[in-house]
Design a protein around this motif. Structure first.
Motif, short mmCIF file in Angstrom:
data_model
loop_
_atom_site.label_atom_id
_atom_site.label_comp_id
_atom_site.label_asym_id
_atom_site.label_seq_id
_atom_site.Cartn_x
_atom_site.Cartn_y
_atom_site.Cartn_z
N GLU A 20 0.85 -1.08 -0.14
CA GLU A 20 0.20 -0.17 -0.12
C GLU A 20 0.62 1.16 0.13
OE1 GLU A 20 -4.06 -1.79 2.28
OE2 GLU A 20 -2.26 -0.88 3.67
N LEU A 21 1.98 1.28 0.68
CA LEU A 21 2.85 2.42 0.80
C LEU A 21 3.49 2.51 -0.56
CD1 LEU A 21 4.17 4.77 2.21
CD2 LEU A 21 5.78 2.88 3.10
N ALA A 22 3.93 1.34 -1.23
CA ALA A 22 4.41 1.41 -2.59
C ALA A 22 3.73 2.05 -3.63
CB ALA A 22 5.12 0.09 -2.86
N ASP A 23 2.12 1.71 -3.13
CA ASP A 23 1.23 2.22 -4.48
C ASP A 23 1.21 3.92 -4.28
OD1 ASP A 23 0.59 0.02 -5.42
OD2 ASP A 23 -1.01 -0.48 -4.41
N LYS A 24 1.35 4.36 -2.94
CA LYS A 24 1.12 5.75 -2.76
C LYS A 24 2.50 6.50 -3.17
CE LYS A 24 -1.65 5.30 1.53
NZ LYS A 24 -2.85 6.07 0.89
N LEU A 50 7.16 11.14 1.74
CA LEU A 50 7.13 10.27 2.81
C LEU A 50 6.74 11.17 4.07
CD1 LEU A 50 9.89 7.70 2.38
CD2 LEU A 50 7.58 7.11 2.82
N ALA A 51 7.64 12.36 4.40
CA ALA A 51 7.32 13.32 5.47
C ALA A 51 5.74 13.78 5.57
CB ALA A 51 8.17 14.31 5.42
N GLY A 52 5.33 14.19 4.16
CA GLY A 52 4.05 14.78 4.30
C GLY A 52 2.95 13.55 4.51
#
Length: 256
Positions: A20-24, A50-52
């Motif tokens: 899911e993180l990879a998709d974002k 990533l920070a946002g």
């Protein structure tokens, strides 16, 4: 750098899978795995995303151990949008949160209808450039202010405005509504230390991220007149200085 550890902690805390993180981020899942294992590091542009995504800063991601030390307070972090009430002449009123309404306040503090349902009053001699709320105290942790005393607090917009050694009413996820003397260690470890003026109560810490509202004490209303013979007295400057030294020692112990 603690980037790999921070990314894994923030992702799992957000209940997000690597896929899911990879998709974002528009990346392969294997790249996320490499970031979290420390085998690869994200490019600057990806780091900013990533920070946002995790409501963090690049500095916090790279150098601050979030899992061990908690979140750092961001300079621009505001606590919540404030619900206020006014009278028929558009003058802001002071809502009062009685002891019995404290639990409900946790869910309704941002709801204008709930705030409007609370008892309302006004006081002279308070600055018109601030918003106030009144809270009825429960217990004896802040003697000589006894249970039933009403503390009037001025709204604090940012966590970084908290001044060590002053008293505040805090509305928190973990402790509910409390009135304590607060020491600000947000920059050091993302936490506040809450101290009672009654020495029989031990100080404890609250994460900055768990603070929903905070009000700096400006006045109080009480039908109890303290006696000069009372043993419990407010903390002196010497007491506060010792508290700071003790708390700093505790911070060092927690770090190592």
């Amino acid at each position: 750098m603690v980037l790999a550890k921070n990314l894994k902690h923030l992702r799992t805390a957000s209940q997000m899978t690597q896929a899911e993180l990879a998709d974002k981020l528009g990346l392969q899942r294997t790249m996320i795995s490499a970031y979290e294992d420390g085998r690869s590091e994200p490019k600057l542009q990806t780091l900013g995303v990533l920070a946002g995504l995790f409501q963090s800063s690049v500095d916090e991601l790279l150098y601050h151990d979030i899992q061990a030390l908690g979140r750092k307070a961001q300079q621009s972090k505001q606590i919540k949008v404030l619900a206020i009430t006014v009278d028929s002449e558009d003058r802001e009123q002071i809502p009062m949160v009685p002891q019995k309404a404290s639990a409900g306040y946790l869910n309704g503090f941002a709801d204008p209808e709930f705030v409007e349902s609370l008892p309302q009053f006004s006081l002279p001699n308070l600055s018109t450039h601030a918003t106030y709320r009144a809270f009825e105290l429960s217990g004896d942790s802040m003697l000589p202010l006894v249970s039933g005393t009403v503390v009037i607090g001025s709204y604090v917009e940012q966590l970084t405005q908290i001044k060590s050694g002053k008293t505040y009413v805090l509305v928190t996820v973990t402790e509910g509504v409390v009135y304590k003397r607060v020491f600000n260690y947000l920059e050091e470890n993302g936490k506040l230390f809450l101290v009672s003026d009654n020495e029989h109560y031990k100080p404890y810490e609250v994460k900055g991220e768990d603070v929903l509202e905070i009000w700096e004490a400006k006045a109080y209303i009480s039908t109890d007149f303290p006696s000069p013979k009372d043993k419990a007295q407010p903390a002196t400057l010497e007491d506060i200085s010792q508290m700071i030294l003790d708390l700093k020692s505790e911070i060092l112990r927690l770090k190592y």
